[in-house]
Structures are given as C-alpha cells and as structure tokens.
Write a protein that holds these residues in place. Structure first.
Motif, PDB file in Angstrom:
ATOM      1  N   GLY A 198       0.776  -1.229   0.000  1.00 32.11           N
ATOM      2  CA  GLY A 198       0.000   0.000   0.000  1.00 32.11           C
ATOM      3  C   GLY A 198       0.807   1.280   0.000  1.00 32.11           C
ATOM      4  N   ASN A 199       2.095   1.187   0.256  1.00 31.21           N
ATOM      5  CA  ASN A 199       2.916   2.401   0.357  1.00 31.21           C
ATOM      6  C   ASN A 199       3.715   2.700  -0.904  1.00 31.21           C
ATOM      7  OD1 ASN A 199       2.234   3.092   3.081  1.00 31.21           O
ATOM      8  ND2 ASN A 199       3.447   1.329   3.732  1.00 31.21           N
ATOM      9  N   VAL A 200       3.680   1.783  -1.865  1.00 27.59           N
ATOM     10  CA  VAL A 200       4.314   2.021  -3.162  1.00 27.59           C
ATOM     11  C   VAL A 200       3.239   1.820  -4.226  1.00 27.59           C
ATOM     12  CG1 VAL A 200       6.181   1.426  -4.729  1.00 27.59           C
ATOM     13  CG2 VAL A 200       6.474   1.063  -2.263  1.00 27.59           C
ATOM     14  N   ARG A 201       3.046   2.829  -5.053  1.00 27.13           N
ATOM     15  CA  ARG A 201       2.016   2.742  -6.080  1.00 27.13           C
ATOM     16  C   ARG A 201       2.596   3.140  -7.438  1.00 27.13           C
ATOM     17  NH1 ARG A 201      -3.166   2.276  -3.817  1.00 27.13           N
ATOM     18  NH2 ARG A 201      -4.157   3.080  -5.711  1.00 27.13           N
ATOM     19  N   LEU A 202       1.960   2.611  -8.505  1.00 30.26           N
ATOM     20  CA  LEU A 202       2.382   2.896  -9.872  1.00 30.26           C
ATOM     21  C   LEU A 202       1.297   3.707 -10.579  1.00 30.26           C
ATOM     22  CD1 LEU A 202       3.870  -0.546 -10.984  1.00 30.26           C
ATOM     23  CD2 LEU A 202       5.103   1.451 -10.138  1.00 30.26           C
ATOM     24  N   TYR A 203       1.726   4.763 -11.252  1.00 33.04           N
ATOM     25  CA  TYR A 203       0.796   5.641 -11.955  1.00 33.04           C
ATOM     26  C   TYR A 203       0.091   4.890 -13.089  1.00 33.04           C
ATOM     27  CZ  TYR A 203      -0.948   9.396 -14.933  1.00 33.04           C
ATOM     28  OH  TYR A 203      -1.754  10.194 -15.704  1.00 33.04           O
ATOM     29  N   ASN A 204      -1.226   5.077 -13.207  1.00 33.65           N
ATOM     30  CA  ASN A 204      -1.977   4.493 -14.324  1.00 33.65           C
ATOM     31  C   ASN A 204      -3.067   5.432 -14.825  1.00 33.65           C
ATOM     32  OD1 ASN A 204      -3.834   4.335 -12.262  1.00 33.65           O
ATOM     33  ND2 ASN A 204      -4.547   2.267 -12.771  1.00 33.65           N
ATOM     34  N   GLY A 205      -2.823   6.745 -14.706  1.00 35.63           N
ATOM     35  CA  GLY A 205      -3.800   7.731 -15.170  1.00 35.63           C
ATOM     36  C   GLY A 205      -3.827   7.857 -16.683  1.00 35.63           C
ATOM     37  N   ARG A 206      -4.561   8.828 -17.180  1.00 33.34           N
ATOM     38  CA  ARG A 206      -4.780   8.968 -18.619  1.00 33.34           C
ATOM     39  C   ARG A 206      -3.691   9.769 -19.325  1.00 33.34           C
ATOM     40  NH1 ARG A 206     -11.308  10.230 -18.941  1.00 33.34           N
ATOM     41  NH2 ARG A 206     -12.002   8.278 -17.955  1.00 33.34           N
ATOM     42  N   ALA A 207      -2.860  10.448 -18.591  1.00 34.03           N
ATOM     43  CA  ALA A 207      -1.834  11.297 -19.211  1.00 34.03           C
ATOM     44  C   ALA A 207      -0.893  10.452 -20.078  1.00 34.03           C
ATOM     45  CB  ALA A 207      -1.032  12.024 -18.142  1.00 34.03           C
ATOM     46  N   PRO A 208      -0.469  10.984 -21.235  1.00 33.93           N
ATOM     47  CA  PRO A 208       0.394  10.210 -22.137  1.00 33.93           C
ATOM     48  C   PRO A 208       1.835  10.070 -21.646  1.00 33.93           C
ATOM     49  CG  PRO A 208       0.051  12.412 -23.016  1.00 33.93           C
ATOM     50  CD  PRO A 208      -0.843  12.298 -21.822  1.00 33.93           C
ATOM     51  N   SER A 209       2.222  10.862 -20.641  1.00 36.09           N
ATOM     52  CA  SER A 209       3.582  10.757 -20.107  1.00 36.09           C
ATOM     53  C   SER A 209       3.553  10.973 -18.594  1.00 36.09           C
ATOM     54  CB  SER A 209       4.500  11.789 -20.764  1.00 36.09           C
ATOM     55  OG  SER A 209       4.069  13.106 -20.454  1.00 36.09           O
ATOM     56  N   PHE A 210       4.663  10.671 -17.947  1.00 35.74           N
ATOM     57  CA  PHE A 210       4.724  10.799 -16.488  1.00 35.74           C
ATOM     58  C   PHE A 210       6.140  11.241 -16.116  1.00 35.74           C
ATOM     59  CE2 PHE A 210       5.089   9.156 -12.120  1.00 35.74           C
ATOM     60  CZ  PHE A 210       3.929   9.690 -11.561  1.00 35.74           C
ATOM     61  N   HIS A 211       6.318  12.557 -15.841  1.00 35.07           N
ATOM     62  CA  HIS A 211       7.665  13.095 -15.622  1.00 35.07           C
ATOM     63  C   HIS A 211       7.872  13.817 -14.286  1.00 35.07           C
ATOM     64  CE1 HIS A 211       9.342  12.081 -19.491  1.00 35.07           C
ATOM     65  NE2 HIS A 211       8.270  12.557 -20.100  1.00 35.07           N
ATOM     66  N   PRO A 212       7.014  13.697 -13.285  1.00 33.74           N
ATOM     67  CA  PRO A 212       7.225  14.476 -12.059  1.00 33.74           C
ATOM     68  C   PRO A 212       8.413  13.957 -11.249  1.00 33.74           C
ATOM     69  CG  PRO A 212       5.437  12.930 -11.738  1.00 33.74           C
ATOM     70  CD  PRO A 212       5.824  12.843 -13.193  1.00 33.74           C
ATOM     71  N   LYS A 213       9.078  14.860 -10.529  1.00 32.94           N
ATOM     72  CA  LYS A 213      10.146  14.501  -9.596  1.00 32.94           C
ATOM     73  C   LYS A 213      10.019  15.432  -8.402  1.00 32.94           C
ATOM     74  CE  LYS A 213      11.952  13.495 -13.858  1.00 32.94           C
ATOM     75  NZ  LYS A 213      11.622  14.141 -15.159  1.00 32.94           N
TER      76      LYS A 213
END
Length: 818
Positions: free
Chosen positions: A81-96
C-alpha cells in the motif's frame, strides 16, 4: 554545496534526510527508480521507518526505465500500500518531487526538479531542483501536495509481488539503452570511463538478473521456505547467482553432472567468496573435509562417497541443471542431505518442463526470467531463426522406443549425401565465422565434419571418442575455434551444457529436437554477447519427426491445447508478433504444413494417455503411482488430459489402473467401502487446501484413524501450515495471513468453518461430526481395510497428488497471466 540555498544543482541526496525531529511523513513522486538510486535512499528510508515516520512512493513503469529490482526492494521495505504505480490517462509521467512533512506545517517543504531516483541523479549528475518551503510559498506547497494526494489515491494502483513479476517478464529495455554503444559515443565518453573504473574496483558484483533473483530468494527465505527453484535463460549467469546467494552460509554443496560445469563453478565461487576452503568430489578427487564442496552426481550418489558426509553437513545445497533432478542418482543426493536451504537452477521454463522437476522444490519458483525477457532486456543477443524444410529423411521409418529414436537407425537416416548437400547449401548462404552444429550421434558428427572438410570448410568434432578422425581435444579445439582456425564444431551433447563460447554466431540444429530442455540449451550456446556480434543465426533442419509441432510453442513460450489457438501461435510467429526485440523467425511453407498436419492429426486422447502411461512405467520399471505418472508429464500434456474430464485417469486412477493392469484390483476391493473412500479423495472439490490437514489427520502417517478429535485436528493443521507452501490460501486473505501467531482455537475455528463443515455436507454418507464430543468420524465400514498396505498406499498417494496438483495449477495459472 551551500545548504542554505534553495537551488540544488548536484548532490541532492545530501538534502534528503530525516534530521528534523518533528518530521511526520515523507512522500516521493518520480518518473522512474533505478536500483542504484534506491541504494542511495535506503539509509534515509530505514531511518525514517525506525522512527515510525510513514513513507509513500509514487512512480511508474513509463518508458520501461524503472528497474524491477528497485521496485522489489522498495516494496519489501515499505510494505503493502505504500508504493504505487501511476496508471492515469496522461500520455507521459515526468514528475520529480520529494516531500518532507513536519508537525508544524510551516516547516514542511518539497524539493521539485529533475532528479529521478538513480545514483547519478542523486549524486554527481547535473540536475536542477528547487526547495519550495511552506513558510515562504504555502500556496505552491499546498498545490503540489494536493496533486500528489490525488494521483496517489485515484490515478495509481498498489504495487505487489505479482505485478512486479509481471513487469519483469514483459519488460523491454528502451532502445536508447540497448544501443548505448552505437549512439552518443562522445556524450557517453565520461560515463563509460567512469563505469569502467567502477568495474575495476568491484570486479564481482551481481548483474541485473542476479540482483533481482537475490532479492526474490531473500524474500522466499524470509517467508519460511527452505527450498526454491530459479529459472534463468542460459547465458544470464546462474553460477555467479548461486555463488552470491551462498555468501550467508558457511558450508555449501554444489552438485552438477558434468566436470566442465563443476570446474567453472569452482572458479566462480573462489572469486566471489575469496575463499580457498574449496574441495572437489569428482574426477578422482575426494576433498571431503572442505567447507565448500563441488561434487559430480555420479560420484556423490555412490554410497561409499555420500556416507562420508553427515546429513546436515551443508547449510546450503545447490543443484545445477535441475531438469535432471528427478533421476534416481540426483534424488538419492537430495533425499540424503538436510540443508537449511536447497536451491535448484535450470534454464527450462516451468510451462515446458516435466512436473517432477518442480515437485522436488515444492512448486516454489522464486524467480524466472526466460529467453524472451533476457533478450528484451539486452542480457542476451537477439536471434534470427530459420526453420528449413528437410524432406531428405522419413522419420516414420526410424523406430521410436521409450520416447527416443533408436540411435543407430537415426544416425544412418540423417547421415546421407542428399541431406549433407542441403545443409551445406544453407550453411554457405548464411555463413559466419563461428558455427556450432549439434548432431544426433558421434557417427553423425564425424560424417558431417568429413563432408564440410571435403568442401573446404575447416571443421572438427568434439565428443568422447577422442581417437576418431575429426575429434579434437576439447580445450584445443575450442581455442582454435575462437581464434578462427576452425570454422565449424560438430558436437552431440558434450557442448550442450557447461561451455561458454560467446563468439558463436551461427548454430546448426541437425538432429530432431524433441525436448524443450535441449532446445533451450542449444540456443543458449550462441546467445551470449560478444564484440562485433549483432545477433545469432539459427538454422533448424525440420522434418516429420516426433514432437516437431512443439517448436512454435518453444519459440513463443505459449502453451495451449486448442488446435485453433495452436495455429494462431504459428501465424503470430510468421507475422513476427510476440517475439523478442530485434529477433526474426522464418519457417519454410513446407515446415508450416508439417506443423499444421501434426496439430490436426487425429490421435484419440485415451490412446495418448495410455502411451504416456506405458512410457512412464517402462522408465520406472514398475506400475506408476498417481504422483509418479503426474510428475512424468509436461504441463501441456497434463493440460490436454485435464481438458478431457471423462477420460482423465487422475479422476479415478484405480479404475484406470484396472484397465491397464489386468487383475490389479480384486473384486473384494472394488465392492468395498475402502474403494469408495479413495474415490472420494480423488474427486472431492478443492478450491483451497483446507481439506488436506483433515485428510492427513485421518491418514495419521500410516496409522489410519476412523475418528479424530479436536486436539488431533489442530495438531494436523499446525504441522501442515509449518510448510510455507501450504499456506498460500492463508497468506492471501487479511483475516488469516497472521496464521503464524495462531493458537489452537484459531486452527479449530478454521477447521470447523471450512473443511469439517463442507466434508460432512458434501460427503454426508462418509463423514459425520458430533458437536458435543468434538469428534469427526468416518461412517464407512473400513474395519477390514484401515491397516491394509494397499489401501494405505493409495490413500497417501491420493492426498499427495491432490496437494501437488493444487500447487502446480497455481504456478501454471501464474504463468498464464504473464
């Protein structure tokens, strides 16, 4: 670096600490995570957990840059529950961003910028990050925090071990990383030099595959398992993996069946462990007083040798080439020693091997990376496979006995001038510098070497008959092959295992390939990377031999019993679908016709079952038990049988035996309640393993009981669940996954609510339970049978089969999901 500045352009790791005594939580969101970066963060994360500071991480598998080993380590540390993987609709994922939340909100801050979790990004790479403090810019801090909370709760899914395994199996290394040596040479000049210096100072470190396997082995040991199987493609580094994993053990036994494998293992362990306390028990050596022993199965299985060791002499036992482990000599060794941990190593995937191999390790496959995964991740070279039609041999005229062609007849059939011309023509079309050819026999190898030499191609054979005309000394022959003095080596089985010749760039398969194990071994000889080698070519000469229709499934990794789906697998290969990156597969149209003809060949399933049974019986030398017959089958064979429930012998094995073995069952037994009881054991529904402890309590280790009480039931449950593999049902449910802390009444509640209730309800003519006395009773008349050896043998065998079948199906289902 000025710690007072909010702008950070390097050494971000120095800002990521938990020195604030009022720290209440840490949240991290990054595009990708590398294992090197996790190792940089690990001390800080462990310090936070030690202080009960919650840590959450949101990342992704975007662009396949995140490393599975990093996910495993992070998940194992932070928990469910404390580690999750992004699966939203955005075509890319670049946050830091790295959030540090304090008890006093104004002391909270977030570091936002360019740094993902990698060693370079956190240390000496050029990265720009900025520290946004809530006390200075609360609106920005709050906005970032709100966005993180939304993404974490609604646009992501929780990581677990199954999803990590799935990602590992489907991972394809980004093209930029695969071609790192061919592009950006100037830009990467510093990085390559730096890596080279790093390698010099750390000569023996696990590679990516070994690192992932070590993490999974650690996990399975922590769960309480004392044995496991690791399946890795040939060439990825099984021996180094075993050496690294052995570091926690003082005494180690390494068993293999070839001296070449043992000599390589001896050298590898000496390098990794830095120890001289190594001994050999093979080739005349009897160095039994050493802590680390390397033994051939031929020597160690002999009574006069194995009895020189105590059964607990070794803390860690490694069985290499584990696909041999079901043979009597291997089993003698495995049954004799009682190590803290047993590790099996093989290159043959579960879905393609015999079931007996996996039963020995209790169906616990701790880690698996197959040929496709290894190529996709650039651990092995890509291949170009050509299935060439060979109509020069009619294999139908060669006798086939006990699952093998008669060697002399096969050798004569494949050693003809017409076939040699065909092979040589295609060799010249695809000619490369270093060719390895696999033949059906020594005579066949000599024949081919003679033909190639007569046509101007410098060739030798390598086999056991050193006096033959073209046979070269193994060491000298391989040396000349590597330098280019020899162009082709013809071999039989000697070079299938225990040889590392990365320069091989062309393989000729000149024998009927009837086994997936041999198929993968021979392909593996040429898949290692080598300077200047872009890929491996494979020329497979295919005729109408037994099991030829399995080749597409070995190449694709897909297993199906449906004829239409089998044709779909072939079509996908022809269309270059579902094959590894940069690979190519081509079949002559005549070969495709052979595949289709064999697929649609009308063989009655009952006849196939009988043939498999006879083959198993001949191999064993006695009537097979359920377990022995089951273990002799491959996954696809068992699926074919299971799909036809009316003729499935395992549903009523006693009836099947009575049709195969005249007089096996007496009339008295067939008409008895003992027969009825065993039939119930074979057919009772079992979606979980809960019934097993009840049935084992009745069996009582061979001293059969007609009645069992609360104490006996609870003891049986306790003993059954001491084996971690049996607890698969308990582990996956929140209300039972704390079973290791259970008391007697907890086991009793499980027994009452599940197996006792359902056995008495479904089989009310066999079982009954008395609430007053808390006794479960068998209503059948077993007075004449409950001490009978024949009856007890089949009770134990049926219970063993039902448990093993259950665990095997879980493993098969896991394979299918991937």
């Amino acid at each position: 670096m000025d710690m007072g500045m909010n702008a950070v352009t390097k050494d971000l790791i120095e800002r990521l600490n938990v020195n604030d005594q009022d720290l209440m939580g840490i949240d991290i969101i990054v595009s990708f995570i590398k294992l090197s970066g996790y190792k940089q963060l690990e001390p800080m994360l462990k310090d936070a957990l030690r202080r009960s500071i919650p840590v959450r991480v949101l990342t992704s598998t975007y662009m396949n840059v995140t490393e599975p080993a990093a996910l495993s380590e992070l998940y194992n540390l932070l928990g469910e529950g404390n580690v999750r993987l992004y699966n939203g609709r955005a075509p890319s994922f670049h946050p830091k961003a790295y959030f540090f939340k304090s008890k006093e909100k104004y002391q909270s801050y977030v570091l936002v910028g360019s740094s993902n979790i990698s060693r370079v990004a956190l240390t000496n790479g050029i990265e720009w990050n900025y520290q946004v403090e809530a006390s200075v810019d609360q609106d920005s801090y709050d906005y970032y925090m709100e966005q993180f909370e939304y993404l974490f709760k609604y646009d992501s899914y929780a990581l677990d071990t199954e999803k990590i395994s799935e990602y590992r199996r489907t991972l394809i290394l980004p093209d930029a990383e695969r071609k790192i040596s061919r592009i950006n040479e100037h830009y990467n000049k510093y990085r390559q030099n730096n890596n080279y210096k790093k390698r010099l100072s750390n000569l023996f470190e696990p590679n990516q595959s070994q690192t992932e396997a070590l993490i999974e082995l650690k996990r399975t040991k922590n769960e309480g398992n004392d044995k496991a199987l690791v399946v890795v493609a040939t060439g990825v580094g099984k021996t180094f993996l075993a050496a690294f994993d052995s570091m926690d053990y003082k005494s180690v036994l390494f068993v293999a069946h070839r001296e070449e494998i043992l000599n390589q293992a001896y050298d590898t362990f000496a390098k990794v462990r830095g120890s001289e306390d190594l001994g050999r028990v093979f080739n005349g050596y009897q160095e039994v007083d050493k802590k680390i022993v390397f033994a051939s199965v031929q020597s160690l299985s002999r009574k006069e040798h194995i009895t020189k060791f105590e059964f607990n002499n070794f803390e860690y036992v490694i069985i290499d080439e584990f696909h041999h482990a079901s043979s009597p000599s291997y089993k003698r060794i495995i049954d004799y020693f009682k190590p803290k941990f047993l590790l099996g190593l093989t290159a043959t995937p579960h879905r393609l091997d015999r079931k007996d191999v996996f039963e020995i390790c209790d169906y616990n496959v701790a880690y698996e990376t197959d040929l496709f995964s290894a190529i996709n991740r650039d651990w092995l070279a890509p291949f170009r496979y050509y299935g060439i039609y060979d109509g020069t041999v009619d294999y139908g005229k060669v006798r086939y006995i006990n699952g093998r062609y008669v060697e002399d007849e096969l050798s004569k059939a494949v050693s003809t001038d017409d076939r040699s011309k065909l092979i040589f023509k295609h060799y010249m079309k695809h000619q490369r510098k270093h060719t390895m050819a696999f033949c059906s026999s020594i005579d066949h190898a000599e024949y081919m070497a003679d033909y190639f030499n007569s046509n101007g191609i410098k060739s030798v054979t390598i086999h056991s008959q050193i006096s033959r005309k073209y046979c070269a000394d193994r060491t000298i022959g391989i040396e000349k092959f590597i330098t280019g003095e020899i162009e082709v080596i013809f071999s039989v089985d000697m070079l299938n295992e225990g040889v590392d010749i990365p320069v091989i760039d062309l393989i000729l398969l000149l024998r009927p390939t009837e086994s997936p194990t041999v198929f993968f071994q021979q392909l593996g000889r040429g898949l290692r990377h080598s300077a200047g080698k872009r890929n491996l070519k494979i020329l497979d000469f295919i005729g109408n031999y037994k099991n030829v229709e399995m080749i597409p499934f070995w190449l694709s990794g897909e297993v199906t019993t449906d004829s239409k789906k089998k044709e779909e697998v072939i079509k996908k290969l022809i269309d270059q679908e579902n094959i590894p990156v940069d690979c190519y597969i081509d079949f002559d149209f005549e070969v495709v016709n052979i595949f289709k003809e064999m697929i649609h060949k009308k063989v009655k399933i009952i006849d196939e079952i009988k043939e498999l049974y006879v083959s198993c019986k001949e191999e064993l030398g006695h009537i097979p038990s359920r377990m022995e017959f089951f273990e002799s089958l491959s996954d696809i064979q068992y699926r074919s049988i299971k799909a036809q429930s009316k003729v499935n012998p395992f549903n009523k094995y006693l009836d099947f035996l009575s049709t195969m073995e005249l007089g096996y069952l007496s009339g008295d037994f067939i008409n008895s309640d003992a027969y009825k009881f065993i039939n119930m054991l074979e057919t009772t529904g079992m979606s979980k393993l809960y019934k097993m402890p009840i049935l084992l309590a009745f069996y009582n280790k061979g001293s059969f009981k007609i009645k069992i009480n609360k104490d006996e039931v609870c003891q049986s449950f306790y003993e059954f669940y001491q084996n971690e593999r049996n607890a698969v049902d308990l582990d996956r449910h929140k209300n039972t996954n704390n079973y290791k802390t259970w008391k007697k009444n907890d086991y009793w509640k499980l027994a009452l609510d599940n197996p006792i209730h359902f056995l008495c309800k479904t089989h009310d003519d066999i079982f009954e339970y008395d609430n007053m006395t808390e006794i479960m009773n068998i209503k059948l008349n077993l007075t004449s049978w409950y001490k009978n050896d024949f009856f007890l043998y089949h009770v134990e065998d049926t219970i063993h089969f039902r448990r093993s079948n259950f665990l095997d199906q879980l493993l098969s289902n896991k394979d299918n999901k991937s």
